[in-house]
Scaffold this motif. Structure first.
Motif, PDB file in Angstrom:
ATOM      1  N   LYS A 139       0.855  -1.181   0.000  1.00 51.02           N
ATOM      2  CA  LYS A 139       0.000   0.000   0.000  1.00 51.02           C
ATOM      3  C   LYS A 139       0.885   1.223   0.000  1.00 51.02           C
ATOM      4  O   LYS A 139       1.920   1.211   0.679  1.00 51.02           O
ATOM      5  CB  LYS A 139      -0.877   0.018   1.256  1.00 51.02           C
ATOM      6  CG  LYS A 139      -1.869  -1.139   1.354  1.00 51.02           C
ATOM      7  CD  LYS A 139      -2.554  -1.042   2.696  1.00 51.02           C
ATOM      8  CE  LYS A 139      -3.585  -2.128   2.899  1.00 51.02           C
ATOM      9  NZ  LYS A 139      -4.203  -2.081   4.225  1.00 51.02           N
ATOM     10  N   PRO A 140       0.544   2.338  -0.607  1.00 48.97           N
ATOM     11  CA  PRO A 140      -0.636   2.426  -1.485  1.00 48.97           C
ATOM     12  C   PRO A 140      -0.378   1.753  -2.829  1.00 48.97           C
ATOM     13  O   PRO A 140       0.739   1.815  -3.326  1.00 48.97           O
ATOM     14  CB  PRO A 140      -0.804   3.937  -1.643  1.00 48.97           C
ATOM     15  CG  PRO A 140       0.545   4.530  -1.365  1.00 48.97           C
ATOM     16  CD  PRO A 140       1.271   3.573  -0.498  1.00 48.97           C
ATOM     17  N   PHE A 141      -1.410   1.158  -3.349  1.00 47.61           N
ATOM     18  CA  PHE A 141      -1.242   0.402  -4.594  1.00 47.61           C
ATOM     19  C   PHE A 141      -1.849   1.146  -5.777  1.00 47.61           C
ATOM     20  O   PHE A 141      -2.686   2.029  -5.608  1.00 47.61           O
ATOM     21  CB  PHE A 141      -1.884  -0.981  -4.464  1.00 47.61           C
ATOM     22  CG  PHE A 141      -3.267  -0.924  -3.914  1.00 47.61           C
ATOM     23  CD1 PHE A 141      -4.368  -0.616  -4.746  1.00 47.61           C
ATOM     24  CD2 PHE A 141      -3.510  -1.149  -2.559  1.00 47.61           C
ATOM     25  CE1 PHE A 141      -5.643  -0.560  -4.224  1.00 47.61           C
ATOM     26  CE2 PHE A 141      -4.799  -1.088  -2.053  1.00 47.61           C
ATOM     27  CZ  PHE A 141      -5.868  -0.790  -2.876  1.00 47.61           C
ATOM     28  N   SER A 142      -1.397   0.722  -6.965  1.00 41.40           N
ATOM     29  CA  SER A 142      -2.002   1.263  -8.182  1.00 41.40           C
ATOM     30  C   SER A 142      -3.229   0.401  -8.481  1.00 41.40           C
ATOM     31  O   SER A 142      -3.126  -0.826  -8.544  1.00 41.40           O
ATOM     32  CB  SER A 142      -0.998   1.180  -9.337  1.00 41.40           C
ATOM     33  OG  SER A 142      -1.689   1.098 -10.569  1.00 41.40           O
ATOM     34  N   THR A 143      -4.400   1.049  -8.628  1.00 39.86           N
ATOM     35  CA  THR A 143      -5.642   0.289  -8.855  1.00 39.86           C
ATOM     36  C   THR A 143      -5.533  -0.535 -10.123  1.00 39.86           C
ATOM     37  O   THR A 143      -5.975  -1.680 -10.176  1.00 39.86           O
ATOM     38  CB  THR A 143      -6.853   1.236  -8.939  1.00 39.86           C
ATOM     39  OG1 THR A 143      -6.546   2.263  -9.872  1.00 39.86           O
ATOM     40  CG2 THR A 143      -7.170   1.835  -7.579  1.00 39.86           C
ATOM     41  N   LYS A 144      -4.930   0.033 -11.183  1.00 34.09           N
ATOM     42  CA  LYS A 144      -4.794  -0.672 -12.456  1.00 34.09           C
ATOM     43  C   LYS A 144      -4.001  -1.949 -12.281  1.00 34.09           C
ATOM     44  O   LYS A 144      -4.395  -3.029 -12.717  1.00 34.09           O
ATOM     45  CB  LYS A 144      -4.071   0.229 -13.474  1.00 34.09           C
ATOM     46  CG  LYS A 144      -4.999   0.901 -14.449  1.00 34.09           C
ATOM     47  CD  LYS A 144      -4.157   1.668 -15.477  1.00 34.09           C
ATOM     48  CE  LYS A 144      -4.957   2.794 -16.077  1.00 34.09           C
ATOM     49  NZ  LYS A 144      -4.098   3.808 -16.699  1.00 34.09           N
TER      50      LYS A 144
END
Lengths: 122, 929, 63
Positions: free
Chosen positions: A105-110
């Protein structure tokens, strides 16, 4: 057949975002807010994939992951570990316990969505 | 022509001439143009060895046993061969240590021992007395014979003449006066007498010339060459026997060897030989010439001994003339007035030379090694405080000279008649030979001790006295003859001349064997059994290693202490007189490249130099006493000295030090390890903290990023959902900001860099403000807030902003954990003793006893076991506690009366009167919680 | 000449001297005859003495 995804995290806003993402991609979603709840859901809901937060109350993500992978009936369930602790040791620990992927985290949603699709063989 | 007054006049004139030579040499020396600073003078002065014994006695000896006179000169010739090795070392040592006599040398070698120096002096005086009596006898006899010129007469025994009519007495007294004039005109720090040396060299020439003249006259004047005399002698059986003296007429091989060895030693240990060869030596390189010139002189003066002896034996009827006087009697018999006079002068020369040097040497020893050490010890005399002692020193010496000559005269009068000249002399040789083991042993044997030297000298001397002195006394009739023939108390084994039944030896060899056995035996044995003291060890190495040490300052003594320059100056001028003292210190300053005497630093080196200067005048032992009387010497403990001397103990000390160091090192390492552990622990804690902060920061960031991406990628979202997502983003951003602020805040407080504005605060008002600030949260959640506050102000000392922050934090927490709509939070403030106490109670789940301290740690939230995560940073309570602690209060949690949690804090009360002056702000800015 | 070797020479000379002026050499010359009109023993003594001195002169003066 609609694939099932279990989201296990104790952070409500993150859960909200993950739930939105998964539903948006057509998965059936359930939410668990603790380790115990997550295992319970695994047994009843029988998800194809679990998005599993490491830092959770009542059994952390590692324990949950271990339990899932130990159970032959649940062996096919894919696990993606999520953690806010970015240390390398955390990553290797998760992989060693049988997690299929690891996202910090934080992650890329894609990227997360892509990874989920890959693991679900789509 | 040769009337008494003429003889006396000539004798006086000759002594006057000697004095003139001495005076001239002294003047030259003072002017810095020494005439004795050449090897020829040095070699001639060594010939003081040839005395009346040589001049008159050798012929007497030769007439009796042929070659028997020769060992006395062949021994020294053999010894001289080794002088470059032995005597040069003695000279070097003596120069460095300012040795003034053989007594001084022996005493100094064995730890500057006064007792040993004194013992050597006593032995020397007793031993030399016969030798001096020999000179008096020869001089008096020659004078008496000359008086009766041209009639040859045998003088009557001295004992039968009253002392005041005894020529020998007058000879003794005139020689005493001459010596006093000669040798004690002034005091020299180095105890050197340039004038005396010059005169001695001169008289050596005179006696050689006189003897050669009479020898030549007898050989070629009376007879016609060596061959003529030999031929005539061969016809007389008694004289023919002297051709082969070893066949019975003369000495045995044993006595030949004995006398050779004895003379070899005597030529170095006789006080007067030590004086001229060592003390008066100007330059040790003069030895190179003297080593062969001195034997040449001895050979020359012996060349005509045999012809004169044979001539005398041939010329005079048996018993008509004492063979000891042939040298004088032959020219007399031939009516050679001038030659006779020359011979008389030569004999007088030989006697005077010996007496002068011997008595000067002995008087120096008596003064420095016997009288001064005793006198200085007698506190009642208060000598140490006298300003100028040089006069006293001279008086002691003059007295000693007179005394020694009187002793010699007495010996001559009571015992001298019984012996021939050579025999008397040999008794003295045997006495001084007792010095040899201690002297030569001390040069090479490091472990020789003072005790060993004492025992060796004493026993050797006792045996000498028993085997040589006792028989002399017996033969003079002072003790019964039976002691010699039957032994004391009739014990034959103890017969002095055949001790323990040893027969077949002449008296001297017999005495030499026993005395040396006792002497060397005791010296070796006692030295091996005793342990040298520290100062003995120090002196031993200075002597034994004399050639290894370079220069005068090479051997710094063991000395630690303090003295003032003035005290040292005073000391030196007391003994040397102010003028010489000034010179001495000027020289010392020059040697150290200093411009002024006052720049001299009183260190061990200087003190030692002063001690050496004094040693030159009063002897090493006395000098040491005097110097230590001014110098406040620290007692150099045996441990210190061993530390300085003994390398082994130095190594031990070093290893002890090393052990100590390594112990310290181990301790330091342990401390370091502990510190390292603490540091690692701190590091781990910091790591954990950073990890926690990282986690707490990432969590809101995750939501923010996720929703931002969702909003970006899904433009078709319905407005309500869009609105909800944006709301989350804003809330999480706020959470992030709060977190960052609190982390910084906590860091500031913990590091002590936070600013505090401490003043007197009304707690009632403060709680009201906090309640106002949080009113909106209570409304949102439907939690009821009840304030139970006193009506009067309650003053506490605090930072108003910080305390408000704590209050808001506690209220926010209470709201968070209270059930929505049915929640109820009570704030109670009251005085409790000298403190104000605030309780904030809620009706939530409460805090488990196990977590009550945990919740005050960073990032530990009491929400883990609850459904739903509380919204907080996990830093509120830790910060609050830090603040309360800083303000001198307490913050803790307990169970509320109706269940739920009760957070309480206390603060010390302040004087309420201070509140009046303070303007109380009504609008409080929202604190972050 | 170096000091060390001078030491050796001197010790050798000393030993030579002790041999020359000692039994049994002396006994060889303890004879009733004469040489150059002088008893042999005396000629030997003074000659040996002179030789020893000459060697000393050589040792100290030649080098």
């Amino acid at each position: 057949m609609t694939k099932k995804v279990l989201i296990a995290d104790d952070e409500p806003n993150i859960v909200t975002s993950l739930q939105f993402l998964m539903e948006r991609n057509g998965y059936e979603v359930r939410v668990a807010r603790s380790g115990d709840e997550a295992l319970e859901q695994v047994g009843t809901f029988l998800p194809d994939l679990v998005l599993l937060d490491v830092m959770m109350p009542a059994k952390n993500g590692y324990e949950v992951c271990q339990k899932i992978k130990e159970n032959e009936a649940w062996a096919k369930i894919k696990v993606i570990m999520l953690t806010a602790k970015g240390r390398d040791t955390e990553v290797s620990k998760g992989i060693a316990l049988g997690a299929d992927a690891y996202t910090s985290k934080p992650f890329s949603t894609k990227e997360l969505v892509t990874k989920v699709r890959e693991l679900l063989g789509e | 022509m040769l009337q008494g007054w003429v003889i006396v006049l000539v004798a006086a004139a000759y002594l006057g001439l000697l004095f003139a030579v001495a005076y001239y040499a002294d003047k030259r020396a003072d002017a810095g143009r020494s005439i004795i600073a050449n090897p020829y003078i040095y070699a001639l002065s060594l010939a003081v060895y040839a005395t009346s014994w040589t001049f008159y006695g050798s012929v007497g000896r030769a007439a009796a046993d042929g070659v028997g006179f020769l060992p006395i000169y062949i021994g020294p010739t053999l010894g001289v061969v080794l002088w470059w090795l032995v005597l040069r070392k003695i000279i070097r040592i003596s120069k460095v240590n300012r040795i003034t006599s053989i007594a001084d040398f022996v005493g100094a070698r064995y730890g500057k021992s006064q007792i040993l120096g004194g013992l050597v002096t006593v032995i020397a005086i007793i031993g030399i007395t016969p030798y001096i009596s020999l000179q008096l006898k020869a001089a008096a006899t020659s004078f008496n014979i000359l008086l009766s010129y041209p009639v040859l007469s045998v003088p009557p025994p001295a004992a039968s003449i009253p002392i005041l009519r005894d020529t020998a007495f007058y000879v003794a007294m005139s020689l005493a006066a001459f010596t006093i004039l000669f040798g004690t005109r002034h005091l020299d720090a180095a105890e050197r007498h340039e004038g005396m040396v010059a005169a001695i060299a001169f008289e050596s020439l005179v006696k050689l010339v006189a003897f050669l003249a009479v020898g030549a006259f007898v050989t070629w004047g009376i007879y016609s060459g060596f061959g003529d005399i030999t031929r005539k002698a061969a016809e007389v059986p008694k004289m023919a026997a002297l051709f082969t003296p070893f066949s019975g007429a003369g000495p045995t091989y044993a006595s030949w060897i004995g006398l050779t060895v004895l003379s070899m030693l005597a030529v170095m240990v006789l006080p007067r030989q030590f004086q001229v060869a060592v003390v008066e030596n100007v330059n040790e390189n003069h030895l190179k010439k003297a080593i062969w010139l001195f034997p040449v002189y001895m050979l020359a003066i012996n060349l005509f001994v045999l012809p004169i002896a044979f001539g005398g034996l041939l010329h005079f009827a048996s018993g008509q003339v004492d063979a000891d006087t042939f040298v004088l009697a032959l020219p007399m018999a031939e009516k050679q007035e001038l030659l006779t006079l020359l011979v008389f002068i030569g004999g007088l020369s030989a006697a005077a030379g010996m007496v002068v040097v011997e008595t000067i040497a002995l008087s120096t020893m008596v003064c420095n090694d016997l009288v001064m050490p005793l006198v200085l010890r007698i506190k009642a005399l208060r000598l140490a405080e006298r300003q100028d002692l040089s006069g006293l020193l001279l008086t002691i010496r003059r007295g000693a000279i007179v005394l020694i000559l009187l002793l010699g005269y007495l010996y001559f009068r009571f015992a001298g008649e019984a012996y021939a000249l050579v025999s008397i002399g040999l008794i003295s040789f045997a006495a001084v030979a007792q010095f040899a083991p201690a002297l030569f042993g001390g040069l090479y044997w490091r472990d020789a001790t003072r005790q060993g030297a004492m025992w060796g000298l004493s026993l050797g001397f006792i045996v000498w006295a028993y085997t040589l002195m006792l028989p002399a006394i017996v033969r003079s009739g002072w003790l019964p003859a039976s002691i010699l023939s039957d032994g004391p108390l009739g014990i034959a084994l103890l017969r002095p001349s055949q001790l323990f039944g040893l027969t077949g030896l002449d008296q001297i060899t017999h005495a030499l064997i026993w005395s040396m056995m006792a002497n060397i035996g005791a010296y070796l044995l006692v030295s091996m059994m005793t342990r040298p003291s520290v100062i003995e060890q120090a002196q031993a190495s200075r002597f034994v290693d004399a050639f290894k040490l370079t220069g005068v300052h090479g051997a710094a003594p063991l000395w630690r202490g303090s003295a003032s320059l003035a005290e040292l100056k005073g000391l030196v001028s007391r003994f040397l007189g102010p003028v010489r003292a000034k010179e001495v210190f000027a020289t010392l300053a020059t040697e150290r490249d200093l411009h002024s005497v006052n720049d001299l630093e009183v260190d061990a080196d200087l003190v030692h130099a002063v001690e050496r200067q004094l040693a030159g005048t009063i002897g090493a032992a006395s000098a040491r006493i005097m110097v230590s009387s001014v110098v406040k010497e620290e007692v150099v403990g045996i441990d210190d000295v061993m530390g300085m001397l003994d390398e082994a103990s130095q190594a031990i000390a070093y290893s002890h030090e090393l052990e100590e160091k390594s112990r310290e090192l181990v301790a330091a390492t342990r401390e370091l390890q502990a510190a390292n552990e603490r540091l690692k622990e701190l590091d781990r804690m910091k790591d954990d903290f950073v990890s926690m902060v990282s986690h707490e920061l990432r969590t809101p960031l995750t939501s923010i990023r996720a929703f931002s991406e969702i909003l970006q990628e899904n433009p078709d979202l319905d407005p309500a959902e869009r609105q909800r997502f944006l709301g989350i983003i804003i809330k999480e951003s706020e959470r992030l900001t709060r977190l960052i602020n609190q982390v910084l805040d906590l860091a500031k407080i913990e590091s002590g860099r936070a600013e505090w504005h401490v003043g007197v605060v009304d707690l009632v008002q403060l709680l009201r403000n906090a309640a106002d600030t949080t009113a909106s949260i209570f409304q949102e959640t439907g939690v009821e807030l009840v304030l139970e506050l006193p009506e009067h102000p309650l003053a506490v000392t605090a930072d108003e902003d910080r305390l408000t922050q704590v209050a808001i934090n506690l209220l926010s927490n209470a709201v968070k954990f209270s059930p929505t709509h049915t929640g109820r939070v009570t704030v109670n403030l009251r005085e409790e003793g000298r403190a104000a106490r605030v309780d904030v109670c809620d009706n939530g789940p409460g805090v488990k006893a196990a977590d009550r301290e945990l919740i005050f740690e960073k990032f530990r939230q009491a929400g883990d076991n609850m459904t739903g995560k509380p919204h907080g940073t996990g830093l509120g309570l830790p910060i609050s506690r830090q603040i309360m602690t800083h303000l001198g209060g307490h913050l803790w949690v307990s169970d509320a009366a109706k269940g739920g949690a009760m957070f309480s804090f206390t603060l010390p009360l302040a004087d309420a009167s201070n509140l009046a002056a303070k303007e109380w702000p009504h609008d409080q800015e929202s604190a972050h919680c | 000449m170096r000091n060390a070797s001078k030491t050796t020479i001197l010790i050798a000379l000393f030993l030579l001297g002790t041999v020359l002026f000692n039994y049994p050499l002396l006994s060889l010359f303890n004879l009733p005859s004469t040489l150059f009109g002088v008893p042999v023993l005396y000629v030997y003594m003074f000659s040996a003495w002179a030789v020893l001195i000459a060697m000393l002169v050589y040792t100290f003066e030649h080098h």
